[in-house]
Design a protein around this motif. Sequence first.
Motif, PDB file in Angstrom:
ATOM      1  N   PRO A 144     -20.372  20.405  14.552  1.00 20.39           N
ATOM      2  CA  PRO A 144     -18.931  20.100  14.605  1.00 20.39           C
ATOM      3  C   PRO A 144     -18.431  19.987  16.048  1.00 20.39           C
ATOM      4  N   ASN A 145     -17.358  19.203  16.221  1.00 18.48           N
ATOM      5  CA  ASN A 145     -16.744  19.084  17.541  1.00 18.48           C
ATOM      6  C   ASN A 145     -15.553  20.040  17.659  1.00 18.48           C
ATOM      7  N   MET A 146     -15.242  20.408  18.872  1.00 16.45           N
ATOM      8  CA  MET A 146     -13.991  21.103  19.212  1.00 16.45           C
ATOM      9  C   MET A 146     -13.728  22.377  18.405  1.00 16.45           C
ATOM     10  N   TYR A 147     -14.747  23.207  18.217  1.00 18.13           N
ATOM     11  CA  TYR A 147     -14.514  24.462  17.492  1.00 18.13           C
ATOM     12  C   TYR A 147     -14.328  25.650  18.428  1.00 18.13           C
ATOM     13  N   SER A 148     -14.835  25.529  19.694  1.00 18.13           N
ATOM     14  CA  SER A 148     -14.868  26.725  20.559  1.00 18.13           C
ATOM     15  C   SER A 148     -13.663  26.795  21.493  1.00 18.13           C
ATOM     16  N   LEU A 149     -13.400  28.007  21.999  1.00 18.99           N
ATOM     17  CA  LEU A 149     -12.347  28.165  23.012  1.00 18.99           C
ATOM     18  C   LEU A 149     -12.714  27.359  24.253  1.00 18.99           C
ATOM     19  N   HIS A 150     -14.022  27.367  24.603  1.00 16.91           N
ATOM     20  CA  HIS A 150     -14.505  26.571  25.736  1.00 16.91           C
ATOM     21  C   HIS A 150     -14.072  25.117  25.595  1.00 16.91           C
ATOM     22  N   SER A 151     -14.271  24.554  24.394  1.00 18.37           N
ATOM     23  CA  SER A 151     -13.950  23.132  24.232  1.00 18.37           C
ATOM     24  C   SER A 151     -12.429  22.898  24.243  1.00 18.37           C
ATOM     25  N   TRP A 199     -26.719  16.523  30.446  1.00 17.62           N
ATOM     26  CA  TRP A 199     -25.843  15.836  31.409  1.00 17.62           C
ATOM     27  C   TRP A 199     -24.501  16.551  31.515  1.00 17.62           C
ATOM     28  N   HIS A 200     -24.123  17.239  30.417  1.00 22.24           N
ATOM     29  CA  HIS A 200     -22.796  17.876  30.371  1.00 22.24           C
ATOM     30  C   HIS A 200     -22.620  18.912  31.503  1.00 22.24           C
ATOM     31  N   PRO A 201     -23.475  19.968  31.562  1.00 17.43           N
ATOM     32  CA  PRO A 201     -23.295  20.910  32.683  1.00 17.43           C
ATOM     33  C   PRO A 201     -23.550  20.270  34.050  1.00 17.43           C
TER      34      PRO A 201
HETATM   35  C1  HEM Z   1     -18.851  21.595  24.710  1.00 20.43           C
HETATM   36  C2  HEM Z   1     -15.629  20.766  28.225  1.00 20.43           C
HETATM   37  C3  HEM Z   1     -18.600  22.828  31.451  1.00 20.43           C
HETATM   38  C4  HEM Z   1     -21.551  24.099  27.832  1.00 20.43           C
HETATM   39  C5  HEM Z   1     -17.750  21.158  25.399  1.00 20.43           C
HETATM   40  C6  HEM Z   1     -16.646  20.442  24.788  1.00 20.43           C
HETATM   41  C7  HEM Z   1     -15.738  20.226  25.775  1.00 20.43           C
HETATM   42  C8  HEM Z   1     -16.258  20.782  27.000  1.00 20.43           C
HETATM   43  C9  HEM Z   1     -14.383  19.541  25.639  1.00 20.43           C
HETATM   44  C10 HEM Z   1     -16.512  20.054  23.330  1.00 20.43           C
HETATM   45  C11 HEM Z   1     -17.425  18.944  22.946  1.00 20.43           C
HETATM   46  C12 HEM Z   1     -17.479  18.762  21.459  1.00 20.43           C
HETATM   47  O1  HEM Z   1     -16.805  19.476  20.728  1.00 20.43           O
HETATM   48  O2  HEM Z   1     -18.250  17.874  21.004  1.00 20.43           O
HETATM   49  C13 HEM Z   1     -16.149  21.280  29.401  1.00 20.43           C
HETATM   50  C14 HEM Z   1     -15.469  21.254  30.679  1.00 20.43           C
HETATM   51  C15 HEM Z   1     -16.295  21.825  31.592  1.00 20.43           C
HETATM   52  C16 HEM Z   1     -17.510  22.231  30.872  1.00 20.43           C
HETATM   53  C17 HEM Z   1     -14.095  20.670  30.974  1.00 20.43           C
HETATM   54  C18 HEM Z   1     -15.974  21.956  33.051  1.00 20.43           C
HETATM   55  C19 HEM Z   1     -16.493  22.784  33.853  1.00 20.43           C
HETATM   56  C20 HEM Z   1     -19.685  23.326  30.767  1.00 20.43           C
HETATM   57  C21 HEM Z   1     -20.803  23.980  31.368  1.00 20.43           C
HETATM   58  C22 HEM Z   1     -21.633  24.340  30.365  1.00 20.43           C
HETATM   59  C23 HEM Z   1     -21.029  23.900  29.108  1.00 20.43           C
HETATM   60  C24 HEM Z   1     -21.038  24.209  32.870  1.00 20.43           C
HETATM   61  C25 HEM Z   1     -22.948  25.026  30.536  1.00 20.43           C
HETATM   62  C26 HEM Z   1     -24.000  24.707  29.840  1.00 20.43           C
HETATM   63  C27 HEM Z   1     -21.047  23.574  26.684  1.00 20.43           C
HETATM   64  C28 HEM Z   1     -21.636  23.766  25.375  1.00 20.43           C
HETATM   65  C29 HEM Z   1     -20.879  23.020  24.476  1.00 20.43           C
HETATM   66  C30 HEM Z   1     -19.821  22.398  25.244  1.00 20.43           C
HETATM   67  C31 HEM Z   1     -22.854  24.633  25.044  1.00 20.43           C
HETATM   68  C32 HEM Z   1     -21.123  22.881  22.965  1.00 20.43           C
HETATM   69  C33 HEM Z   1     -20.465  23.971  22.213  1.00 20.43           C
HETATM   70  C34 HEM Z   1     -18.969  23.893  22.236  1.00 20.43           C
HETATM   71  O3  HEM Z   1     -18.390  22.901  21.771  1.00 20.43           O
HETATM   72  O4  HEM Z   1     -18.356  24.833  22.776  1.00 20.43           O
HETATM   73  N1  HEM Z   1     -17.489  21.342  26.739  1.00 20.43           N
HETATM   74  N2  HEM Z   1     -17.372  21.891  29.553  1.00 20.43           N
HETATM   75  N3  HEM Z   1     -19.838  23.275  29.407  1.00 20.43           N
HETATM   76  N4  HEM Z   1     -19.948  22.753  26.572  1.00 20.43           N
HETATM   77 FE1  HEM Z   1     -18.664  22.336  28.048  1.00 20.43          FE
END
Ligand code: HEM
Length: 260
Positions: free
Chosen positions: A114-121, A49-51
């Motif tokens: 773990p939560n919030m470890y990546s630059l993405h997060s 659901w996230h992506p």
């Molecule tokens: C995790 C935000 C889009 C893949 C997360 C987390 C945040 C976040 C805050 C941390 C959750 C945690 O630590 O439990 C966003 C935002 C997006 C976005 C604001 C807006 C576009 C995407 C997309 C993908 C993706 C399109 C593609 C699959 C992931 C993955 C994780 C993750 C694999 C788990 C690993 C990690 O924490 O980095 N995301 N996300 N995200 N997101 Fe996104």
Amino acid sequence: MAMENFKHFLVVLSVAAAAGLVSIIFVLIWVLHFREGLAWDGGPAEFNWHPVLMVIGFIFLQGTAIIVYRIPWTWHRSKLMMKFIHAGLNLLAFILAVISMVAVFDFHNAAKIPNMYSLHSWVGLAAVILYGLQLVLGVGMYLMPFTPASWRAAFMPLHVYGGLFLFTSVIAVALMGITEKLIFSLSNPKYKDSPPEAIFVNVLGLLLVVFGALILWIASRKSWKRPSEQILHTLHTDGGVESDVPNEETCGDVRKRSCK
Ligand code: HEM
Ligand code: HEM
């Protein structure tokens, strides 16, 4: 808007809409065909659901909200009505982003990841929080009748910059998330071996970049701006369109053109 200019607008709008809609179809095919589908069960299908919700809400709906004022066939609608549509689409985008965050946190907690470890997060969470702030400030400034017109005008450059900056950041965050997910989940063949899923999802990333680029193009064309209420009023008295709300907030320094 002159005919030639209108045609250019239509072409860019159509390509942006196509890129946005095809991105939504691609992310659905990704999770339903290549991955585990969609469910709310604490497993990978809940993560999916996230992506999906980020692409539909935080990217497509936010992009649409940003350019609604620019659509010429809405110019005969009152400014107040367009503000409600702009604010409503942004609110919906925010709600979907929050649900999308709940999905990924829930999945992580259930799987003891773990939560919030990546630059993405980090960048992603910052974007969601700042977006919430932009929403509250937007309502306070532009929907509360008691907010002084001088405040509205003074805040407008920051509102526009903040909105465009957030939208761009969210596209970058999505690209990071896509890359992470492909690296985590593709094994045998791996991401570096370019299996069909990797190629397909790389194309999804490209489509998001194209959508973002076109929305930014539309939002930065001065000649595609909604005319001020005064101009619309003049058109109305000449047999043109009708309007009822003064354009106080567009008289800030970057927008003086529309106050003449
Ligand atoms: C995790 C935000 C889009 C893949 C997360 C987390 C945040 C976040 C805050 C941390 C959750 C945690 O630590 O439990 C966003 C935002 C997006 C976005 C604001 C807006 C576009 C995407 C997309 C993908 C993706 C399109 C593609 C699959 C992931 C993955 C994780 C993750 C694999 C788990 C690993 C990690 O924490 O980095 N995301 N996300 N995200 N997101 Fe996104
Ligand atoms: C304009 C973003 C929330 C009222 C804009 C623009 C952007 C933007 C990028 C420039 C559009 C253009 O130049 O055509 C956002 C984002 C929001 C948000 C990302 C939510 C997080 C709100 C809210 C209101 C609001 C809640 C309340 C009504 C306005 C107004 C304009 C505007 C009045 C000026 C329109 C014009 O130039 O004619 N917004 N906005 N915004 N926004 Fe927002």
